[in-house]
Design an enzyme around this catalytic site. Structure first.
Site, PDB file in Angstrom:
ATOM      1  N   GLY A 176      17.264  -2.426 -70.082  1.00 18.03           N
ATOM      2  CA  GLY A 176      17.839  -3.434 -70.876  1.00 18.03           C
ATOM      3  C   GLY A 176      18.430  -4.412 -70.175  1.00 18.03           C
ATOM      4  N   TYR A 236      34.250   5.859 -73.796  1.00 24.28           N
ATOM      5  CA  TYR A 236      33.154   5.833 -72.704  1.00 24.28           C
ATOM      6  C   TYR A 236      34.078   4.294 -71.730  1.00 24.28           C
ATOM      7  CZ  TYR A 236      31.379   0.637 -70.885  1.00 24.28           C
ATOM      8  OH  TYR A 236      30.481  -0.342 -70.778  1.00 24.28           O
ATOM      9  N   SER A 259      32.801  -1.813 -65.818  1.00 21.70           N
ATOM     10  CA  SER A 259      33.458  -2.218 -67.278  1.00 21.70           C
ATOM     11  C   SER A 259      34.774  -3.142 -67.670  1.00 21.70           C
ATOM     12  CB  SER A 259      32.967  -1.494 -68.602  1.00 21.70           C
ATOM     13  OG  SER A 259      33.565  -1.986 -69.769  1.00 21.70           O
ATOM     14  N   LYS A 310      33.907   5.138 -67.807  1.00 19.08           N
ATOM     15  CA  LYS A 310      32.857   4.279 -66.412  1.00 19.08           C
ATOM     16  C   LYS A 310      34.906   4.154 -65.409  1.00 19.08           C
ATOM     17  CE  LYS A 310      29.653   1.780 -67.819  1.00 19.08           C
ATOM     18  NZ  LYS A 310      28.643   1.262 -66.528  1.00 19.08           N
ATOM     19  N   GLU A 369      36.043  -2.862 -69.702  1.00 21.91           N
ATOM     20  CA  GLU A 369      37.086  -1.701 -71.167  1.00 21.91           C
ATOM     21  C   GLU A 369      37.402  -0.674 -70.468  1.00 21.91           C
ATOM     22  OE1 GLU A 369      37.379  -1.220 -73.749  1.00 21.91           O
ATOM     23  OE2 GLU A 369      35.303  -3.139 -74.853  1.00 21.91           O
TER      24      GLU A 369
END
Length: 339
Positions: free
Chosen positions: A12, A154, A126, A158, A128
């Protein structure tokens, strides 16, 4: 070689920049790549050939494969970056997202606990995780003490990864550090993410290969930084005497529309003529604004971002202008704009 580091998710964006950074520090870098039927390691082409860099097959959903890697290479540091990291896709595939993004962390921690408990572990958190930081109409700057109220599968996965890392820190005395990274972009960002979707599609519009870009929520605001800056913070976290958690952010927030307009300005395109809103790109629940406070990292890690919003826009536009060109000479020069 000074140390050995394992990186999951090495194929990535962050995996590339982190591997590049560690190789410059004379690490032996072992990248774990998920086996697929088609090659998925194109980002690593400029790292191939380094005697200190090796890529092995592994799967974070399979404890035994991570155990094998830890047992074989006996790493000093383990950077866990692999995840299903696309927020919109987590609504479409919530179970897969939680298995990979959440339980994948647990598999890595267990592998280290069983095979080399003194290995230092980095978990890629993250922004988020915090959810929607708007209270009484005011945007709140988020730091390490801000409560986490995830708004997507998601983000919830996390939060589990963040919590289980701390459980292993407290329960087994393991060195586990969590980086709560706000949005960080680069020319190597996947084209499914809005920033790279914008630059790659606008480049194709500029070259006459398509007419417009399809976008969703133009009003969402994010604290956008450069991935090459953020991987330096990851490494610094694992050099501390004691493990800790850090927010990594620029402290500035910009809307998708502002990013789009800035890119249109670079490409010399009229922003009102080159995009369409596609409702299918809008999420069931979106985080409106994200703004990070990295003052702890600046003080404890001596870290600060080196690339600002405008520089990031230029870097990504330059890269895609070359990469999307019908001219092969231009394409070959694209890698000059990775850093």
């Amino acid at each position: 070689m000074s140390k050995t580091a394992i990186i999951t998710g090495v194929t990535g964006q962050d995996g590339f920049y982190l591997a590049h950074h560690l190789l410059r520090l004379n690490y032996r870098v072992v990248g774990i790549r998920r086996r697929t039927s088609t090659p998925n390691d194109v980002r690593l082409r400029t790292l191939r050939g380094s005697p200190n860099f090796v890529v092995v097959d592994g799967d974070i959903s399979d404890l035994s494969s991570i155990q094998d890697a830890v047992r074989k290479f006996q790493p000093d540091e383990f950077y866990h970056l692999a995840a299903q990291s696309h927020v919109a896709m987590s609504w479409k595939y919530p179970i897969t997202t939680c298995e990979l993004t959440g339980l994948g962390v647990l598999n890595c921690l267990e592998a280290i606990r069983q095979e080399k408990i003194d290995c230092r572990f980095y978990f890629a958190g993250s922004s988020e995780q915090f959810g929607n930081p708007i209270h009484n109409g005011k945007v709140v700057s988020l730091n390490e003490e801000t409560p986490m109220e995830p708004e997507s599968p998601y983000a919830a996965a996390k939060v589990f990864g963040f919590n289980i890392s701390q459980v292993y820190r407290r329960s087994f005395g393991m060195f586990t550090a969590c980086g709560i990274l706000f949005n960080h972009e680069s020319p190597l960002r996947g084209e499914e993410f809005v920033t790279r979707k914008i630059t790659s599609n606008l480049a194709r519009v500029k070259w006459g290969l398509q007419d417009y870009v399809e976008l969703g929520n133009m009003d969402a605001c994010r604290d956008w930084g450069f991935a090459g800056d953020y991987v330096r913070a990851m490494h610094k976290m694992l050099q501390l005497d004691e493990p800790d958690d850090f927010v990594i952010a620029t402290g500035s927030t910009h809307s998708v529309r502002k990013f789009f307009d800035a890119c249109c300005s670079w490409f010399e395109l009229d922003p009102e003529k080159v995009y369409k809103i596609n409702p299918q790109f809008k999420r069931p629940k979106d985080v409106e604004v994200l703004l990070g406070d990295s003052s702890k990292a600046q003080k404890r890690l001596n870290w600060s971002p080196g690339c600002d919003f405008n520089d990031l826009v230029i870097k990504m536009c330059q890269y895609d202008y070359h990469l999307q060109s019908p001219n092969s000479e231009f394409v070959r020069k694209a890698d000059e704009f990775l850093f």
